[in-house]
Design an enzyme around this catalytic site. Structure first.
Site, short mmCIF file in Angstrom:
data_model
loop_
_atom_site.label_atom_id
_atom_site.label_comp_id
_atom_site.label_asym_id
_atom_site.label_seq_id
_atom_site.Cartn_x
_atom_site.Cartn_y
_atom_site.Cartn_z
N CYS A 41 0.99 -1.30 -0.15
CA CYS A 41 -0.12 -0.09 0.01
C CYS A 41 0.86 1.49 0.29
CB CYS A 41 -1.51 0.00 1.24
SG CYS A 41 0.20 -0.54 2.67
N HIS A 96 -3.03 6.68 3.43
CA HIS A 96 -1.63 6.83 3.11
C HIS A 96 -0.61 8.40 2.29
CE1 HIS A 96 -1.71 3.91 4.67
NE2 HIS A 96 -0.85 2.52 3.98
N1 LIG Z 1 -4.42 -3.94 6.61
C1 LIG Z 1 -3.95 -2.99 4.99
O1 LIG Z 1 -4.24 -2.24 4.95
C2 LIG Z 1 -3.16 -3.89 4.58
C3 LIG Z 1 -2.47 -3.91 3.46
C4 LIG Z 1 -2.09 -4.56 2.85
C5 LIG Z 1 -1.30 -5.99 2.85
N2 LIG Z 1 -2.15 -6.24 4.15
C6 LIG Z 1 -2.09 -7.73 4.32
O2 LIG Z 1 -2.92 -8.62 4.46
C7 LIG Z 1 -2.86 -10.03 4.93
C8 LIG Z 1 -4.33 -9.52 5.88
O3 LIG Z 1 -4.14 -8.29 7.14
P1 LIG Z 1 -5.32 -7.46 8.16
O4 LIG Z 1 -5.22 -6.23 8.13
O5 LIG Z 1 -7.27 -7.65 7.07
O6 LIG Z 1 -6.07 -9.14 9.17
P2 LIG Z 1 -6.66 -9.41 10.07
O7 LIG Z 1 -7.27 -8.28 9.96
O8 LIG Z 1 -5.65 -9.22 11.33
O9 LIG Z 1 -7.33 -10.29 9.25
C9 LIG Z 1 -6.64 -11.62 8.95
C10 LIG Z 1 -7.51 -12.42 8.88
O10 LIG Z 1 -6.71 -13.77 8.35
C11 LIG Z 1 -7.08 -15.10 8.82
N3 LIG Z 1 -6.29 -15.36 9.57
C12 LIG Z 1 -5.31 -15.23 10.56
N4 LIG Z 1 -4.60 -16.23 11.40
C13 LIG Z 1 -5.08 -18.00 10.73
C14 LIG Z 1 -4.37 -18.33 10.62
N5 LIG Z 1 -3.62 -19.49 11.39
N6 LIG Z 1 -5.54 -19.79 10.19
C15 LIG Z 1 -6.04 -19.38 8.81
N7 LIG Z 1 -6.65 -18.13 8.99
C16 LIG Z 1 -6.21 -17.01 9.62
C17 LIG Z 1 -7.97 -14.27 10.22
O11 LIG Z 1 -8.87 -14.95 10.65
P3 LIG Z 1 -10.02 -14.96 11.72
O12 LIG Z 1 -11.35 -14.13 11.89
O13 LIG Z 1 -10.36 -16.22 12.01
O14 LIG Z 1 -8.62 -15.12 13.20
C18 LIG Z 1 -8.52 -13.16 9.28
O15 LIG Z 1 -9.30 -13.48 8.58
C19 LIG Z 1 -2.13 -9.32 6.33
O16 LIG Z 1 -1.38 -10.54 5.90
C20 LIG Z 1 -1.44 -8.06 5.91
O17 LIG Z 1 0.09 -7.80 6.03
C21 LIG Z 1 -2.77 -5.46 4.65
#
Ligand SMILES: NC(=O)c1ccc[n+]([C@@H]2O[C@H](COP(=O)([O-])OP(=O)(O)OC[C@H]3O[C@@H](n4cnc5c(N)ncnc54)[C@H](OP(=O)(O)O)[C@@H]3O)[C@@H](O)[C@H]2O)c1
Length: 365
Positions: A162, A255
């Site tokens: 991002c 951002h």
């Molecule tokens: N937020 C952003 O703007 C952004 C931007 C670019 C990239 N990212 C990347 O995108 C990914 C998700 O980010 P997020 O901010 O959406 O994170 P988040 O809100 O913490 O969500 C994580 C997701 O992954 C699932 N999960 C966690 N542990 C797991 C496991 N052991 N097995 C299967 N599923 C699992 C969670 O399920 P439960 O609900 O069941 O725990 C939830 O659906 C990350 O890798 C992050 O680095 C995020």
């Protein structure tokens, strides 16, 4: 003549309960080409309806779409069971890098294309990392990847981080003047860490001068985007040289980047602005459903772009630039702004999937 309705492609959202997953689910509500039919997350959520699994964790400002509320969430690790009913999937799971790498390959090997928001495969040599307006031709590396994976249709495509979206497209728009050196500071929103102020109260009125891994991504990922296909891999570009600092600021979405640029051939300010506002890419030419009509806007007022006023430009798919002026040490400086969870995360992946469908890489199984 009545238009024949094309059947929508069935989509799974891996990590659908998370912040980015919720954004996918929201953006895909009433999407003309794609329909969310499967949602998968951790074993903690598996077996519950989507509404139950989310509980009080809904972080979008729009309500949860009715169509997904009663979907029974599956376990991401139950690959065959998740993949069997869908044409492709979006990935936004938060696991370790090695686990994400392995699980995305497992999905690809079930002949289910994966369009990923994660960083795990961004440097896998035959995985395209695409900003649809900038390097759509990198999709052609998918053929080499399929050969390696032994698949006919399954592959992985990713979108970049991002943090680079507020300046990498700008540098690309200016490529004829050959940017040589770029110094950038990013001011990044808390939703980029999957947080809101409710679950990160320490960020109210605060600034944190460190985001793990972000500076390396900000400096290197643009070079892979500006690279070219060489045989079975993407060869990154070697210029411009980019140095960055990435700072977390008390903003929910958006951002901002302050950027200084040196060019090999110094342009005029008018030439630079013209290149920005006239910039069009494949999404605009193909009229993809999520494509912003205007990809980059230039704002003349000295106090723009502002997060509060400009982050939702073109539904969060557009980029806002302002304050372009000559500098005392570099040729020019400017300020850029992009929506980190729309253009920078789920939206960028949805637009990427639309591009891959239009080019025939994603289709009905
Ligand atoms: N937020 C952003 O703007 C952004 C931007 C670019 C990239 N990212 C990347 O995108 C990914 C998700 O980010 P997020 O901010 O959406 O994170 P988040 O809100 O913490 O969500 C994580 C997701 O992954 C699932 N999960 C966690 N542990 C797991 C496991 N052991 N097995 C299967 N599923 C699992 C969670 O399920 P439960 O609900 O069941 O725990 C939830 O659906 C990350 O890798 C992050 O680095 C995020």
């Amino acid at each position: 003549m009545r238009k024949i309705m094309q059947e929508k492609l069935k989509v799974a959202v891996l990590g659908g309960t998370g912040m980015v997953g919720q954004r996918f689910v929201s953006l895909l509500d009433n999407h003309p080409w794609f329909e969310v039919t499967t949602i998968a997350a951790s074993p903690r959520s598996a077996g519950k309806t989507y509404a139950e699994a989310i509980g009080d964790r809904w972080k979008m400002t729009t309500p949860m779409p009715e169509a997904v509320k009663n979907i029974i969430v599956k376990d991401v690790s139950d690959v065959e069971n998740v993949a069997k009913d869908v044409d492709f999937c979006f990935s936004a799971v938060d696991m370790s890098k090695e686990e994400i790498k392995a699980i995305e390959e497992r999905y690809a090997k079930t002949e289910t294309p994966v369009v990923s928001n994660n960083s795990a495969h961004r440097w896998t040599p035959d995985v395209p990392m695409i900003i649809p307006e900038v390097n759509p031709e990198h999709a052609e590396i998918i053929e080499a990847q399929k050969k390696r994976l032994g698949t006919t249709n399954g592959f992985i495509a990713v979108k970049p981080n991002c943090s680079i979206q507020s300046y990498a497209p700008v540098l690309h728009a200016w490529r004829e003047f050959e940017p040589t050196k770029v110094l950038v500071s990013t001011y990044q929103a808390i939703s980029g860490a999957g947080k809101t102020f409710k679950d990160w109260p320490e960020m109210v009125g605060n600034v944190i001068p460190f985001i793990s891994g972000e500076e390396e991504k900000s400096e290197k990922e643009p070079l892979r985007i500006f690279g070219h296909i060489e045989g079975d891999h993407i060869e990154p570009a070697t210029s411009p040289l980019i140095t960055s600092q990435c700072i977390r600021v008390p903003v929910l979405n958006g951002h901002t980047a302050t950027v200084f640029v040196d060019f090999k051939k110094k342009p005029t300010k008018e030439e630079l602005i013209k290149l920005l506002v006239e910039y069009k890419g494949e999404p605009q030419r193909l009229e993809l459903p999520s494509a912003p009509k205007q990809f980059i806007q230039y704002l003349q007022d000295d106090n723009r772009p502002q997060v509060a006023l400009d982050v939702d430009f073109e539904r969060g798919f557009g980029i806002s630039i302002g304050r372009l002026r000559e500098d005392t040490m570099f040729d020019y400086k400017f300020v850029g702004l992009s929506h980190n969870t729309v253009r920078g995360a789920a939206g960028g992946a949805v637009l990427g999937a639309e591009l891959l469908k239009a080019k025939g890489y994603i289709h009905k199984k």
